[in-house]
Design a protein around this motif. Structure first.
Motif, short mmCIF file in Angstrom:
data_model
loop_
_atom_site.label_atom_id
_atom_site.label_comp_id
_atom_site.label_asym_id
_atom_site.label_seq_id
_atom_site.Cartn_x
_atom_site.Cartn_y
_atom_site.Cartn_z
N MET A 2 40.26 28.60 41.74
CA MET A 2 39.69 29.64 40.89
C MET A 2 38.78 30.53 41.73
SD MET A 2 40.98 29.06 37.98
CE MET A 2 40.00 30.04 36.90
N THR A 3 38.93 31.82 41.54
CA THR A 3 38.07 32.76 42.25
C THR A 3 37.16 33.44 41.26
OG1 THR A 3 39.72 34.51 42.04
CG2 THR A 3 39.79 33.18 44.04
N GLN A 4 36.07 33.94 41.77
CA GLN A 4 35.13 34.69 40.96
C GLN A 4 35.74 36.05 40.63
OE1 GLN A 4 32.33 33.39 39.81
NE2 GLN A 4 32.75 31.48 40.89
N PRO A 5 35.33 36.68 39.55
CA PRO A 5 35.89 37.99 39.18
C PRO A 5 35.74 39.04 40.27
CG PRO A 5 34.64 37.09 37.35
CD PRO A 5 34.42 36.18 38.52
N HIS A 6 34.59 39.07 40.95
CA HIS A 6 34.43 40.07 41.99
C HIS A 6 35.33 39.79 43.19
CE1 HIS A 6 31.54 36.96 43.25
NE2 HIS A 6 31.72 37.40 44.48
N GLU A 7 35.58 38.51 43.49
CA GLU A 7 36.53 38.16 44.56
C GLU A 7 37.94 38.58 44.18
OE1 GLU A 7 35.88 33.98 44.87
OE2 GLU A 7 34.31 34.21 46.40
N ARG A 8 38.30 38.37 42.93
CA ARG A 8 39.63 38.75 42.46
C ARG A 8 39.82 40.27 42.57
NH1 ARG A 8 43.98 36.40 42.70
NH2 ARG A 8 44.45 38.33 43.65
N ARG A 9 38.79 41.04 42.16
CA ARG A 9 38.88 42.50 42.27
C ARG A 9 39.01 42.94 43.72
NH1 ARG A 9 34.93 42.15 38.21
NH2 ARG A 9 33.28 42.44 39.74
N LEU A 10 38.27 42.30 44.61
CA LEU A 10 38.35 42.64 46.02
C LEU A 10 39.74 42.33 46.59
CD1 LEU A 10 36.88 43.66 48.53
CD2 LEU A 10 36.09 41.32 48.93
N LEU A 11 40.28 41.19 46.25
CA LEU A 11 41.62 40.83 46.70
C LEU A 11 42.67 41.79 46.14
CD1 LEU A 11 41.47 36.94 46.44
CD2 LEU A 11 41.56 38.31 48.53
#
Length: 89
Positions: A2-11
């Motif tokens: 699971m990734t954090q929302p900001h990590e997901r947006r960055l990816l």
């Protein structure tokens, strides 16, 4: 994982930029071969579970009922246990 929302947006942003910069490479990276998917799914526990399931079927074909039950239970336990994680606090 699971990734954090900001990590997901960055990816997602990195992926979009890659698709613009090199669409061919991005296409090759997103297209997974069947064997690659199996390797990604396979772990030690799952491999043992698959072997135990094969042995259970072999016991069933050979008429060994007790062996089938034991192998089937072991296979089921191994395949189910791969998703479990122990937390130590």
């Amino acid at each position: 994982m699971m990734t954090q929302p900001h990590e997901r947006r960055l990816l997602d942003q990195i992926e979009r930029e890659l698709r613009v910069a090199d669409p061919g490479f991005a296409e090759r990276m997103t297209r997974a071969r069947p064997l690659t998917r199996v390797r990604a799914w396979m772990s030690f526990h799952r491999a043992l579970g698959v072997v135990a399931a094969f042995l259970a079927l072999l016991c069933l074909v050979l008429g060994e009922g007790a062996g089938f039950i034991v192998s089937g239970l072991i296979a089921g336990a191994l395949l189910v246990s791969t998703g479990l994680k122990l937390r130590t606090e």
